[in-house]
Design an enzyme around this catalytic site. Sequence first.
Site, PDB file in Angstrom:
ATOM      1  N   SER A  76       0.806  -1.220   0.000  1.00 43.14           N
ATOM      2  CA  SER A  76       0.000   0.000   0.000  1.00 43.14           C
ATOM      3  C   SER A  76       0.839   1.270   0.000  1.00 43.14           C
ATOM      4  O   SER A  76       0.456   2.278  -0.600  1.00 43.14           O
ATOM      5  CB  SER A  76      -0.944   0.003   1.206  1.00 43.14           C
ATOM      6  OG  SER A  76      -1.834  -1.087   1.149  1.00 43.14           O
ATOM      7  N   HIS A  87      -0.034   4.094   4.748  1.00 44.18           N
ATOM      8  CA  HIS A  87      -0.723   4.728   3.623  1.00 44.18           C
ATOM      9  C   HIS A  87      -0.377   6.215   3.565  1.00 44.18           C
ATOM     10  O   HIS A  87      -0.057   6.754   2.500  1.00 44.18           O
ATOM     11  CB  HIS A  87      -2.240   4.573   3.777  1.00 44.18           C
ATOM     12  CG  HIS A  87      -2.703   3.155   3.720  1.00 44.18           C
ATOM     13  ND1 HIS A  87      -4.047   2.811   3.779  1.00 44.18           N
ATOM     14  CD2 HIS A  87      -2.032   1.989   3.605  1.00 44.18           C
ATOM     15  CE1 HIS A  87      -4.169   1.497   3.703  1.00 44.18           C
ATOM     16  NE2 HIS A  87      -2.952   0.979   3.607  1.00 44.18           N
TER      17      HIS A  87
END
Length: 384
Positions: free
Chosen positions: A251, A311
């Site tokens: 991610s 993230h």
Amino acid sequence: MYKMTRVDAMEFQPEYNSVRLNDPPDRYRQIAQEFWDLQDPDRKRRIPLSRLKDRILRTKDADGLANALVIQLLQEADKNYDGFLSYEEYMQFTEEARSRGEGRQGFNRAALSVLPRGDRTVEARRYIEYYRCCPPPFFMVLASLVEIGVFTYYALDMDRPMGASGPAPIYSPLIYNPYRRYEAWRFVSYALIHSGWLHLVTNLVMQLLFGVLLELVHRWWRIMLVYFAGVLAGSLAHSLTAPSMYLAGASGGVYSVMYAHAGNLVLNWSEMEYRWIQLIIIIFVSVLDLSYAFYDTYGSATPSNTGHMAHLGGAIAGVLVGVSILRNLQRRRWERVCWWVSFIIYVILVGTAVVLNASLQDYFPDNDYTSYAVLRADYLSRST
């Protein structure tokens, strides 16, 4: 001079008999005619090439033209060396480009949409025009295949059902393990490990959706640098905010690629095609992820183990590194300043995180020096 009866049906005086277009109306020719009308409002039937090229590179006038036609206009238009493009020459180019570029319009438009207009040079356009997906976009496809291979290997090695959300092979020497931070490669290699097939598929879809088109126009090595910058920043951010939590998944790299394009989009806003659509997609994905992060952290009775800070770290890295790395051939002075500021900020943030990881020993769990074989045997014995 001439009588226009419809967009593509024209009758000229004898000196223009070489250009007679009496076929049924056609969207391709209509777009070409509309572009000419914009450049020749006084009906002089010829355009200065210097002005034409400037309009192609700096305005949206040529966005609808076939890529093959634009290449000819930028590179081959002045056949008689008089500095002008006549209407007859233009329509001849239009038909030649149509015969060569049939069936590629959708692909070309998608690839060009991620480039600022000022960077749509002959070189960039020719690369896209003659690209035949053989070899395919190198890095994003290779990274995806490696992630699928690693996932398959551990799914078989754990010898237990692999669900949508796990399990993850926490004994792997690739996963980020807070008890083995001294194995520095884990700050990058964790991107190859995924916790469940849904985790893998989501990351693959996102990185291929955003990464492949960007790789086509920015080249594989730039996207690779952006990707790994996000992977590293993601693990460092996670390690400092969740010192006892494992981390797996690509991610950080995915968010880095996505937000690198977002930074490039905003920086070159006036030159980007479909800019609002691209921005809305990025904002939509961001709002969904941010909403889930807040709910998962503060509202859920059973919080997941999602590394939300990874993230965020990847997204910040993408913006900072993307400004510095992605192609922007016509940098203005303020953009050069922005380039250096972004690069310095990224280096400072990563350097600070590395120093904190090395110096704050009491903040992190004690190091574990157990061999991999013992870790694996212990994990498999507890899972049966």
